[in-house]
Write a protein that holds these residues in place. Sequence first.
Motif, PDB file in Angstrom:
ATOM      1  N   UNK A  67      11.007 -13.324 -15.780  1.00  0.00           N
ATOM      2  CA  UNK A  67      11.223 -11.990 -15.218  1.00  0.00           C
ATOM      3  C   UNK A  67      12.613 -11.983 -14.606  1.00  0.00           C
ATOM      4  N   UNK A  68      13.468 -11.107 -15.092  1.00  0.00           N
ATOM      5  CA  UNK A  68      14.822 -10.964 -14.549  1.00  0.00           C
ATOM      6  C   UNK A  68      14.870  -9.712 -13.689  1.00  0.00           C
ATOM      7  N   UNK A  69      15.293  -9.875 -12.433  1.00  0.00           N
ATOM      8  CA  UNK A  69      15.508  -8.742 -11.540  1.00  0.00           C
ATOM      9  C   UNK A  69      16.949  -8.821 -11.036  1.00  0.00           C
ATOM     10  N   UNK A  70      17.340  -7.857 -10.240  1.00  0.00           N
ATOM     11  CA  UNK A  70      18.690  -7.870  -9.685  1.00  0.00           C
ATOM     12  C   UNK A  70      18.892  -9.023  -8.696  1.00  0.00           C
ATOM     13  N   UNK A  71      17.811  -9.562  -8.159  1.00  0.00           N
ATOM     14  CA  UNK A  71      17.914 -10.612  -7.144  1.00  0.00           C
ATOM     15  C   UNK A  71      17.630 -12.021  -7.665  1.00  0.00           C
ATOM     16  N   UNK A  72      16.717 -12.134  -8.638  1.00  0.00           N
ATOM     17  CA  UNK A  72      16.254 -13.450  -9.077  1.00  0.00           C
ATOM     18  C   UNK A  72      15.954 -13.472 -10.567  1.00  0.00           C
ATOM     19  N   UNK A  73      15.878 -14.692 -11.088  1.00  0.00           N
ATOM     20  CA  UNK A  73      15.273 -14.966 -12.386  1.00  0.00           C
ATOM     21  C   UNK A  73      14.053 -15.817 -12.074  1.00  0.00           C
ATOM     22  N   UNK A  74      12.861 -15.289 -12.377  1.00  0.00           N
ATOM     23  CA  UNK A  74      11.593 -15.955 -12.080  1.00  0.00           C
ATOM     24  C   UNK A  74      11.030 -16.578 -13.354  1.00  0.00           C
ATOM     25  N   UNK A  75      10.448 -17.770 -13.235  1.00  0.00           N
ATOM     26  CA  UNK A  75       9.747 -18.415 -14.339  1.00  0.00           C
ATOM     27  C   UNK A  75       8.279 -18.560 -13.935  1.00  0.00           C
ATOM     28  N   UNK A  76       7.388 -17.946 -14.724  1.00  0.00           N
ATOM     29  CA  UNK A  76       5.961 -17.926 -14.428  1.00  0.00           C
ATOM     30  C   UNK A  76       5.215 -18.706 -15.507  1.00  0.00           C
ATOM     31  N   UNK A  77       4.327 -19.601 -15.100  1.00  0.00           N
ATOM     32  CA  UNK A  77       3.492 -20.353 -16.029  1.00  0.00           C
ATOM     33  C   UNK A  77       2.411 -19.429 -16.580  1.00  0.00           C
ATOM     34  N   UNK A  78       2.290 -19.325 -17.898  1.00  0.00           N
ATOM     35  CA  UNK A  78       1.318 -18.419 -18.520  1.00  0.00           C
ATOM     36  C   UNK A  78      -0.125 -18.870 -18.309  1.00  0.00           C
ATOM     37  N   UNK A  79      -0.374 -20.155 -18.125  1.00  0.00           N
ATOM     38  CA  UNK A  79      -1.744 -20.630 -17.937  1.00  0.00           C
ATOM     39  C   UNK A  79      -2.272 -20.288 -16.550  1.00  0.00           C
ATOM     40  N   UNK A  80      -1.429 -20.442 -15.523  1.00  0.00           N
ATOM     41  CA  UNK A  80      -1.895 -20.271 -14.148  1.00  0.00           C
ATOM     42  C   UNK A  80      -1.387 -19.000 -13.468  1.00  0.00           C
ATOM     43  N   UNK A  81      -0.303 -18.425 -13.985  1.00  0.00           N
ATOM     44  CA  UNK A  81       0.321 -17.285 -13.307  1.00  0.00           C
ATOM     45  C   UNK A  81       1.158 -17.708 -12.117  1.00  0.00           C
ATOM     46  N   UNK A  82       1.342 -19.009 -11.935  1.00  0.00           N
ATOM     47  CA  UNK A  82       2.105 -19.528 -10.799  1.00  0.00           C
ATOM     48  C   UNK A  82       3.605 -19.482 -11.076  1.00  0.00           C
ATOM     49  N   UNK A  83       4.375 -19.264 -10.016  1.00  0.00           N
ATOM     50  CA  UNK A  83       5.826 -19.353 -10.072  1.00  0.00           C
ATOM     51  C   UNK A  83       6.197 -20.824 -10.171  1.00  0.00           C
ATOM     52  N   UNK A  84       6.884 -21.226 -11.257  1.00  0.00           N
ATOM     53  CA  UNK A  84       7.234 -22.632 -11.440  1.00  0.00           C
ATOM     54  C   UNK A  84       8.703 -22.920 -11.147  1.00  0.00           C
ATOM     55  N   UNK A  85       9.565 -21.933 -11.340  1.00  0.00           N
ATOM     56  CA  UNK A  85      11.002 -22.080 -11.062  1.00  0.00           C
ATOM     57  C   UNK A  85      11.553 -20.709 -10.713  1.00  0.00           C
TER      58      UNK A  85
END
Length: 180
Positions: A67-85
């Motif tokens: 997920x790219x926003x104006x503030x961050x680039x988020x990496x979400x694990x598809x299995x858990x929905x957890x933020x990984x990076x």
Amino acid sequence: MITNAEIIEQPYSGHFKERIYDISNQWNSQDWTWIKFEEENYNEWCGQFRGAQRAVALSRKHNQTLVATSDFLFQIDCASGELTEFMSRDETETIYQDLTVTPFGDFIIADYHNIEIIGETINDRQLLYIPIAIDMIKFNGWSENKLSISCEDLGISDSKIELELDATTFEINVLSRIYK
């Protein structure tokens, strides 16, 4: 397991189960992005991400959603929905503008001037060679293994350049240049 992700407008309170992805940072904006996630059992839920919306992409190959926003680039694990990076714009001085996934499952991301391929994590990025200096990169979609890209010539307003990225070689070719 997340199977689909799309940007939506702020949902009505209680319409979805919601999860907030916020990272404390002195440069945080007041903007938010909402992503509707769908799981393999068709269960839907919403993620709220700090920053104005830019793009979202899901890779089955890497089992990740970016997920790219104006503030961050988020990496979400598809299995858990957890933020990984995550990466903040103050770490990289880069605001990513567009994001896509190749037909082979590799992430391609662009800021205003550069295009990168992302490996296993968002910290594993490789800059792709672009034969000209460009600005205002926009991904237009895939036709088989070719990504259509529009942009401007760096420093020349009212210019329009069409590029094509080959997902098998990661070569970028100039298709056309129009100057007004």
